[in-house]
Design a protein around this motif. Structure first.
Motif, PDB file in Angstrom:
ATOM      1  N   LEU A 318       0.813  -1.216   0.000  1.00 51.73           N
ATOM      2  CA  LEU A 318       0.000   0.000   0.000  1.00 51.73           C
ATOM      3  C   LEU A 318       0.849   1.270   0.000  1.00 51.73           C
ATOM      4  O   LEU A 318       0.338   2.360  -0.253  1.00 51.73           O
ATOM      5  CB  LEU A 318      -0.938  -0.002   1.208  1.00 51.73           C
ATOM      6  CG  LEU A 318      -2.033  -1.076   1.184  1.00 51.73           C
ATOM      7  CD1 LEU A 318      -2.826  -1.067   2.486  1.00 51.73           C
ATOM      8  CD2 LEU A 318      -2.969  -0.870  -0.005  1.00 51.73           C
ATOM      9  N   LEU A 319       2.152   1.137   0.275  1.00 49.44           N
ATOM     10  CA  LEU A 319       3.051   2.295   0.230  1.00 49.44           C
ATOM     11  C   LEU A 319       3.611   2.539  -1.168  1.00 49.44           C
ATOM     12  O   LEU A 319       4.317   3.525  -1.389  1.00 49.44           O
ATOM     13  CB  LEU A 319       4.220   2.102   1.206  1.00 49.44           C
ATOM     14  CG  LEU A 319       3.902   2.175   2.691  1.00 49.44           C
ATOM     15  CD1 LEU A 319       5.136   1.842   3.511  1.00 49.44           C
ATOM     16  CD2 LEU A 319       3.384   3.556   3.067  1.00 49.44           C
ATOM     17  N   ILE A 320       3.304   1.672  -2.117  1.00 49.62           N
ATOM     18  CA  ILE A 320       3.860   1.795  -3.463  1.00 49.62           C
ATOM     19  C   ILE A 320       3.534   3.142  -4.119  1.00 49.62           C
ATOM     20  O   ILE A 320       4.391   3.719  -4.795  1.00 49.62           O
ATOM     21  CB  ILE A 320       3.395   0.618  -4.346  1.00 49.62           C
ATOM     22  CG1 ILE A 320       4.118  -0.660  -3.910  1.00 49.62           C
ATOM     23  CG2 ILE A 320       3.642   0.889  -5.822  1.00 49.62           C
ATOM     24  CD1 ILE A 320       3.731  -1.895  -4.698  1.00 49.62           C
ATOM     25  N   PRO A 321       2.326   3.708  -3.961  1.00 46.31           N
ATOM     26  CA  PRO A 321       2.073   5.019  -4.583  1.00 46.31           C
ATOM     27  C   PRO A 321       3.059   6.099  -4.158  1.00 46.31           C
ATOM     28  O   PRO A 321       3.498   6.908  -4.980  1.00 46.31           O
ATOM     29  CB  PRO A 321       0.646   5.348  -4.128  1.00 46.31           C
ATOM     30  CG  PRO A 321       0.007   4.030  -3.894  1.00 46.31           C
ATOM     31  CD  PRO A 321       1.102   3.158  -3.344  1.00 46.31           C
ATOM     32  N   LEU A 322       3.437   6.110  -2.882  1.00 45.05           N
ATOM     33  CA  LEU A 322       4.421   7.088  -2.420  1.00 45.05           C
ATOM     34  C   LEU A 322       5.748   6.869  -3.137  1.00 45.05           C
ATOM     35  O   LEU A 322       6.413   7.816  -3.577  1.00 45.05           O
ATOM     36  CB  LEU A 322       4.590   6.971  -0.904  1.00 45.05           C
ATOM     37  CG  LEU A 322       5.491   8.003  -0.218  1.00 45.05           C
ATOM     38  CD1 LEU A 322       4.978   8.282   1.201  1.00 45.05           C
ATOM     39  CD2 LEU A 322       6.940   7.528  -0.138  1.00 45.05           C
ATOM     40  N   VAL A 323       6.126   5.599  -3.283  1.00 45.21           N
ATOM     41  CA  VAL A 323       7.393   5.267  -3.925  1.00 45.21           C
ATOM     42  C   VAL A 323       7.370   5.614  -5.408  1.00 45.21           C
ATOM     43  O   VAL A 323       8.346   6.132  -5.955  1.00 45.21           O
ATOM     44  CB  VAL A 323       7.689   3.766  -3.735  1.00 45.21           C
ATOM     45  CG1 VAL A 323       8.948   3.377  -4.471  1.00 45.21           C
ATOM     46  CG2 VAL A 323       7.820   3.451  -2.264  1.00 45.21           C
ATOM     47  N   VAL A 324       6.253   5.340  -6.061  1.00 45.18           N
ATOM     48  CA  VAL A 324       6.138   5.665  -7.483  1.00 45.18           C
ATOM     49  C   VAL A 324       6.290   7.162  -7.695  1.00 45.18           C
ATOM     50  O   VAL A 324       6.996   7.617  -8.612  1.00 45.18           O
ATOM     51  CB  VAL A 324       4.785   5.177  -8.042  1.00 45.18           C
ATOM     52  CG1 VAL A 324       4.540   5.737  -9.432  1.00 45.18           C
ATOM     53  CG2 VAL A 324       4.748   3.653  -8.078  1.00 45.18           C
ATOM     54  N   GLY A 325       5.659   7.952  -6.835  1.00 42.02           N
ATOM     55  CA  GLY A 325       5.794   9.404  -6.938  1.00 42.02           C
ATOM     56  C   GLY A 325       7.228   9.855  -6.759  1.00 42.02           C
ATOM     57  O   GLY A 325       7.740  10.684  -7.526  1.00 42.02           O
TER      58      GLY A 325
END
Length: 532
Positions: A318-325
């Motif tokens: 669920l933390l992937i969006p932060l990482v993608v950004g």
């Protein structure tokens, strides 16, 4: 290329004289070392609730992170200075060995006190891994070209941010949390082999005096001030002799450190650098960004596990969006900077998005959907990605080549110092708000202290509470987290103001300030690259 042998003439070279392939050979070793430090941070964040539940040290939760940040922060300037004197390669490999020793000891820890101490040893090594990787690139790539190459470092952090929580969750649910430290050993072994092959020191020894006394004063002063942020209002009243004494001692030690640095023959913090406006503004920005970034993000996995009830592995996903950004902004900004030679717009936009992202996260609730939470994290990630590497690039471009090592290490130093204070401050805020809210939201007769232990101990302990107590505990945690993220917004806005004041200097196309490129001469036909 100074006798590099056949081949380079047929390959396009950068302005520094190295081919793109040769630079990537160096990167293969540096990124493995940096991966160790980056992976460790993200793995531990996901496993913290389980670790605390196992070792029973609730009041030392934030220090598992803070001890690591403190020693990595304090050692960073020393690594910059020592590598200037002894050469980058041997010091970089020494940092890897120290980090691996701390990893083994952390995996063997039998109490929270031991874990905090061994994490401090890990931090001593991590301080050199990040600083020296960035410094070595400064040795061989000009500031104009450095943007696109440092974007790869952003990719390493992105990979670690995705793989870390996932691997951490898998290890916690499988062989156990101790393996989040043991997993560093094979990566570190490969990093040592690769750096032995691709890096070659070519240094000249000279007289040196390293300011270990100054480092001791700095560590003692910062530690005292960090204890104030952790203990004040929780374990001791603000007006207690303990807190007043620690605050006075911390301030006094920092003043003594600054006085010593003014007269030291080889200062770890050369005060003359602060006369450079780019350096001073970027350092202040780095500190403030560190406060907001480290202080707020550390609680996101805890929120996902405790409030949403997901496993450590799922919380990592669920933390992937932060990482993608972060990944997209870091790579994209680096590529654009290399093309246009200008950088100021990125920290301005990045800090603005950081403020917006933290404000959005302050609205996370018990029933916030995963889609909305992902959007909030994506905004924050883009903001962080537009700031971190650009500040290092601006600093390296603004100082003389002879100050490259120490200036790079200080850029990391101030960001890590901000992270250490941010983690402690926001951890203290969270604990204080929980202490205040739990008695109000729990069913009558429920002991608030035991619920707080369960809440910040482990998800398994929280699941054992009665439905009414569980609901009150989760609500108290969410409201406390609102305060944490809200407090982070002014820090991001302060960084935005500083970004607007950051001078913009056209990026150099040469590695050194005198237009010489000595690193090109150390590249041999076998792609063994020398760094000094």
């Amino acid at each position: 290329m100074g006798g590099s042998g056949p081949g380079p003439a047929s390959q396009p070279t950068t302005e520094s004289g190295l081919t793109h392939r040769q630079i990537l050979v160096v990167f293969s070793g540096l990124m493995l070392g940096m991966l160790l430090a980056a992976l460790d941070q993200t793995i531990v964040a996901t496993a913290l609730p389980t670790i605390v539940g196992d070792l029973h040290g609730l009041n030392r939760l934030s220090w598992v992170v803070t001890a690591y940040l403190l020693t990595s922060t304090a050692s960073a300037p020393l690594y910059g200075k020592i590598s200037d004197l002894y050469g980058r390669k041997r010091v970089f490999q020494g940092a890897i060995l120290i980090f691996l020793a701390g990893s083994v000891l952390s995996g063997l820890a039998q109490s929270m006190n031991q874990l905090v101490a061994f994490r401090a040893i890990q931090g001593l090594g991590a301080g050199g891994l990040i600083v020296l990787a960035t410094t070595i690139i400064g040795d061989i790539v000009s500031p104009r070209e450095r943007g696109r190459y440092q974007g790869y470092f952003g990719a390493v952090f992105g990979l670690a941010s995705v793989a870390g929580p996932l691997l951490g969750g898998f290890l916690v649910e499988g062989p156990g949390w101790r393996w989040i430290f043991y997993v560093n050993l094979p990566i570190g072994a490969v990093a040592l082999v690769v750096t032995s092959v691709v890096l070659k020191d070519s240094i000249r020894r000279r007289a040196h005096r390293i300011d270990f006394g100054g480092a001791g004063l700095m560590v003692a002063g910062v530690s005292a001030l960090l204890l104030v942020t952790v203990w004040a209002g929780n374990q001791y009243p603000w007006s207690s002799p303990t807190i007043i004494g620690l605050a006075g001692a911390g301030i006094g030690l920092i003043v003594a450190f600054l006085v010593r640095e003014r007269h030291a023959a080889e200062p770890i913090l050369p005060l003359r650098l602060f006369r450079n406006r780019v350096f001073s503004v970027a350092s202040a920005m780095g500190f403030i960004v560190g406060v907001g970034m480290f202080g707020a993000i550390i609680f996101l996995p805890v929120y996902l596990q405790l409030v949403n009830g997901v496993s450590p592995t799922v919380s990592g996903l669920l933390l992937i969006p932060l990482v993608v950004g972060l990944f997209v902004a870091s790579i994209g900004s680096g590529q654009i900077i290399s093309r246009v030679g200008r950088y100021k717009i990125f920290p301005i936009l990045g800090t603005a998005l950081m403020a917006l992202g933290l404000w959005l996260l302050s609205h996370l609730g018990v029933h916030t959907s995963h889609v909305m939470a992902s959007l909030y994290m994506l905004v924050l990630g883009v903001g962080i990605g537009g700031v971190m590497q650009v500040l290092v690039l601006a600093t390296q471009n603004a100082v003389d080549y002879t100050d490259l090592g120490v200036a790079t290490s200080l850029a990391t130093f101030f960001r890590s110092l901000g992270g250490a204070f941010g983690t402690s401050i926001f951890g203290a805020i969270l604990t204080s708000r929980l202490t205040h809210l739990l008695p109000q939201l729990l069913p009558p007769g429920t002991p608030a202290k035991s619920v707080q232990v369960a809440l910040t101990g482990s998800p398994a302990a929280l699941a054992k509470l009665s439905p009414a107590a569980h609901s009150g505990a989760v609500t108290a945690f969410v409201r406390s987290l609102h305060t944490v993220f809200t407090v982070g917004v002014p820090f991001a806005l302060a960084a935005f103001v500083l970004a607007c004041l950051l001078p913009e200097i056209q990026l150099r196309r040469a590695v050194t300030t005198d237009q010489q490129v000595p690193a090109a001469e150390s590249v041999e036909a076998a792609d063994t690259v020398g760094v000094s």
